[in-house]
Each structure stands twice: as structure tokens, then as C-alpha cells.
Write an enzyme that holds these catalytic residues in place. Structure first.
Site, PDB file in Angstrom:
ATOM      1  N   PRO A  94     -10.862  -8.285   1.315  1.00 60.83           N
ATOM      2  CA  PRO A  94     -10.089  -8.156   0.067  1.00 60.83           C
ATOM      3  C   PRO A  94     -10.925  -7.629  -1.088  1.00 60.83           C
ATOM      4  CG  PRO A  94     -10.221 -10.471   0.763  1.00 60.83           C
ATOM      5  CD  PRO A  94     -10.875  -9.657   1.830  1.00 60.83           C
TER       6      PRO A  94
ATOM      7  N   GLU B 242     -14.503 -17.300   5.882  1.00 65.62           N
ATOM      8  CA  GLU B 242     -14.859 -16.761   4.554  1.00 65.62           C
ATOM      9  C   GLU B 242     -15.356 -15.319   4.655  1.00 65.62           C
ATOM     10  OE1 GLU B 242     -14.195 -18.134   1.627  1.00 65.62           O
ATOM     11  OE2 GLU B 242     -13.231 -19.671   2.844  1.00 65.62           O
TER      12      GLU B 242
ATOM     13  N   ARG C  27      -1.104   8.030  12.518  1.00 64.05           N
ATOM     14  CA  ARG C  27       0.115   8.842  12.429  1.00 64.05           C
ATOM     15  C   ARG C  27      -0.144  10.174  11.745  1.00 64.05           C
ATOM     16  NH1 ARG C  27       3.099   8.679   7.732  1.00 64.05           N
ATOM     17  NH2 ARG C  27       5.161   8.958   8.641  1.00 64.05           N
TER      18      ARG C  27
ATOM     19  N   ASP D  36       6.498  12.485   2.732  1.00 67.17           N
ATOM     20  CA  ASP D  36       6.209  11.049   2.639  1.00 67.17           C
ATOM     21  C   ASP D  36       5.699  10.680   1.253  1.00 67.17           C
ATOM     22  OD1 ASP D  36       6.857  10.189   5.151  1.00 67.17           O
ATOM     23  OD2 ASP D  36       4.817  10.261   5.936  1.00 67.17           O
TER      24      ASP D  36
HETATM   25  N1  SAM Z   1     -13.186 -15.328   0.925  1.00 67.35           N
HETATM   26  C1  SAM Z   1     -12.850 -13.951   1.119  1.00 67.35           C
HETATM   27  C2  SAM Z   1     -12.610 -13.290  -0.246  1.00 67.35           C
HETATM   28  O1  SAM Z   1     -12.047 -13.944  -1.112  1.00 67.35           O
HETATM   29  O2  SAM Z   1     -12.926 -12.092  -0.401  1.00 67.35           O
HETATM   30  C3  SAM Z   1     -11.589 -13.822   1.958  1.00 67.35           C
HETATM   31  C4  SAM Z   1     -11.802 -14.086   3.413  1.00 67.35           C
HETATM   32  S1  SAM Z   1     -10.305 -13.900   4.334  1.00 67.35           S
HETATM   33  C5  SAM Z   1      -9.668 -15.540   4.366  1.00 67.35           C
HETATM   34  C6  SAM Z   1     -10.839 -13.648   5.979  1.00 67.35           C
HETATM   35  C7  SAM Z   1     -10.811 -12.217   6.469  1.00 67.35           C
HETATM   36  O3  SAM Z   1      -9.503 -11.687   6.355  1.00 67.35           O
HETATM   37  C8  SAM Z   1     -11.684 -11.227   5.728  1.00 67.35           C
HETATM   38  O4  SAM Z   1     -13.029 -11.273   6.159  1.00 67.35           O
HETATM   39  C9  SAM Z   1     -11.033  -9.913   6.083  1.00 67.35           C
HETATM   40  O5  SAM Z   1     -11.429  -9.485   7.362  1.00 67.35           O
HETATM   41  C10 SAM Z   1      -9.553 -10.277   6.149  1.00 67.35           C
HETATM   42  N2  SAM Z   1      -8.788  -9.962   4.939  1.00 67.35           N
HETATM   43  C11 SAM Z   1      -8.144 -10.851   4.150  1.00 67.35           C
HETATM   44  N3  SAM Z   1      -7.482 -10.241   3.155  1.00 67.35           N
HETATM   45  C12 SAM Z   1      -7.703  -8.926   3.308  1.00 67.35           C
HETATM   46  C13 SAM Z   1      -7.302  -7.765   2.573  1.00 67.35           C
HETATM   47  N4  SAM Z   1      -6.541  -7.867   1.482  1.00 67.35           N
HETATM   48  N5  SAM Z   1      -7.711  -6.560   3.001  1.00 67.35           N
HETATM   49  C14 SAM Z   1      -8.493  -6.453   4.095  1.00 67.35           C
HETATM   50  N6  SAM Z   1      -8.913  -7.509   4.843  1.00 67.35           N
HETATM   51  C15 SAM Z   1      -8.532  -8.724   4.448  1.00 67.35           C
END
Ligand code: SAM
Length: 240
Positions: free
Chosen positions: A88, A115, A160, A175
Site C-alpha cells: 500500500p 505486516e 490484456r 477504454d
Molecule cells: N502494514 C502495511 C502497511 O500499512 O503498509 C500493510 C501490510 S498488508 C496487511 C499485507 C500485504 O498485503 C502487503 O505486504 C501487500 O503485499 C498487500 N497489500 C495490502 N494492501 C495493498 C495495496 N493497497 N496495494 C498493494 N498491495 C497491498
């Protein structure tokens, strides 16, 4: 294109074998291999995580296990792959990035859980010349439980755009986010002409291509103003 996905939950990725991507794999346009991260864990319990340095809740995924997994995939690769780490806190994923990644030969997705993955993994492979690049990428401003769904979103958007995957390659041109006018696409309709009292706009049935094109452009503009005014502010200034 070759795609490797490393995950703690390989069957989460099963939908990649359906629909367009299933067909693309049968045709040999895309090869997708899903790996279980625990195959590279070495202790009796196949541990992949540990407590975070500095304290705090949750667990962090081990760089040792990820290093083994990524080295092993790299050593079998025919070209320098792009490593994509969904997170994220990463660069926002959009159609421009999807389009650029669609031109790559080999993508590797590292799906985090808990995490996330120890940050040294991204740092290390960014400096490793045998990887084409490392991208830490977010699919939106919300937090998922793991990187599997994020990887699937990206893989679908990227593949795609590869020639031969869509039945009609022209469908991409209109698109949302691919259009030259930067607008989102307007409403679309099919038969019957009246459904539950709602009529298909007369102009779409007129057979007048010029009027249809203008109507579609107006509708795209209106929809963009309503839902995505941020896209309009990106438009270049009209010439004086
Ligand atoms: N503690 C982290 C933070 O706040 O940045 C979030 C960890 S999340 C619970 C666990 C995993 O979900 C991440 O390592 C990633 O691989 C994935 N993930 C969660 N949200 C995501 C997003 N918006 N975009 C991409 N990957 C995401």
C-alpha cells in the site's frame, strides 16, 4: 510473457487460469507459474516470518526466505526479470504503468502477508544488476490482507494489453485511461432498445456515425466531470 507469482497461499491465484488469461496460457502467449513461498523455508515448521525490530504488532516476512525464493527464480530466468512488490505504500498502479509492464518479457510478483516483507528485500534487488528493475506498487488507497489480490489485479490489467490476448484489440482504444482525450468512457448499451421502461438514446440507433461519435464524446466528458474531475485538470492547455 513469463509471470512468476510467489505466495503463501498459491490456490488464491487459481482464477488466473480462467477466462482470457486461461486461454492466453493455452495459446502460449503468457506462461504463469505460481510458487509456494514455504518451499524455500528451511526450518521444521517452514517459518516465513518473525517479530518486527523496534517492536509493534504483527509479524514481518523474512528476507532470508524471500532471498532464497527470488534467487532461485532469477537463476532459472532467460532474461532479467522485473520484480513487483505489491504494497500500500508503493507507487500507484495505473494504466500507464500497466502499459509499460505489458512490454516486459518476465515479471515476478512477490505477495506479502502480515505486516509485509522486510524492506531490505526491495533494497537488495534494486541494486542487483541481474534484475531489470524493482517496483513497489500499490493498487489503491486501502489495505488488503495480502498481495495475492493486488497481484491478480495488476496481472489482469497488464496482460490484456499484450497483443493477441483480447478478441478485438481495438476495444482498448476507447477504454477509460487509455483514451487520447484522457476521459473515462461513457455509458454503453445493447439490445433490447427498451428495457423496463428505459430507452437506449435515439442517437445511438440513428446510424449517423458523426452524431454517435459526438454524443459519446459529450457523455465521456460529462461522466469524467462527475466522477473524475482530477483527470480534467491534467489536460494540456488549449492553444491560444
Ligand atoms: N502494514 C502495511 C502497511 O500499512 O503498509 C500493510 C501490510 S498488508 C496487511 C499485507 C500485504 O498485503 C502487503 O505486504 C501487500 O503485499 C498487500 N497489500 C495490502 N494492501 C495493498 C495495496 N493497497 N496495494 C498493494 N498491495 C497491498
Amino acid at each position: 510473457m513469463k509471470i512468476d507469482v510467489i505466495s503463501l497461499f498459491p490456490s488464491y491465484l487459481d482464477p488466473l487460469n480462467l477466462s482470457l488469461l486461461g486461454k492466453a496460457q493455452e495459446q502460449g502467449i503468457v506462461e504463469i507459474v505460481i510458487h509456494d513461498l514455504r518451499d524455500w523455508a528451511t526450518d521444521q515448521h517452514r517459518t516465513v516470518d518473525d517479530t518486527p525490530y523496534g517492536g509493534g504488532p504483527g509479524m514481518v516476512m523474512s528476507p532470508v526466505v524471500w532471498g532464497e525464493a527470488l534467487d532461485s527464480i532469477r537463476n532459472q530466468a532467460m532474461v532479467d526479470p522485473v520484480l513487483i512488490i505489491p504494497t500500500p505504500s508503493g507507487q500507484p498502479f495505473d494504466q500507464v504503468l500497466a502499459s509499460s509492464l505489458a512490454g516486459e518479457e518476465h515479471l515476478v510478483f512477490a505477495c506479502g502477508r502480515y505486516e509485509g516483507i522486510d524492506s531490505r528485500v526491495g533494497m537488495h534487488y534494486s541494486q542487483d544488476q541481474r534484475w531489470s528493475s524493482v517496483r513497489e506498487v500499490s493498487i489503491g488507497d486501502y489495505v488488503l490482507a495480502g498481495g495475492e489480490v493486488a497481484s491478480m489485479v495488476m496481472i489482469e490489467a497488464i496482460t490484456r494489453l499484450i497483443p493477441g490476448i483480447l478478441g478485438n484489440p481495438e476495444s482498448v482504444i476507447d477504454d477509460s485511461f487509455s483514451r487520447l482525450d484522457s476521459l473515462v468512457e461513457g455509458p454503453v448499451f445493447t439490445k433490447p432498445p427498451t428495457w423496463r421502461g428505459l430507452e437506449v438514446p435515439e442517437v445511438l440507433r440513428s446510424g449517423n456515425h458523426g452524431l454517435v461519435a459526438q454524443w459519446r464524446k459529450d457523455q465521456a466528458q460529462a461522466r469524467t466531470e462527475t466522477f473524475r474531475p482530477d483527470l480534467l485538470s491534467d489536460l494540456p492547455e488549449p492553444p491560444h
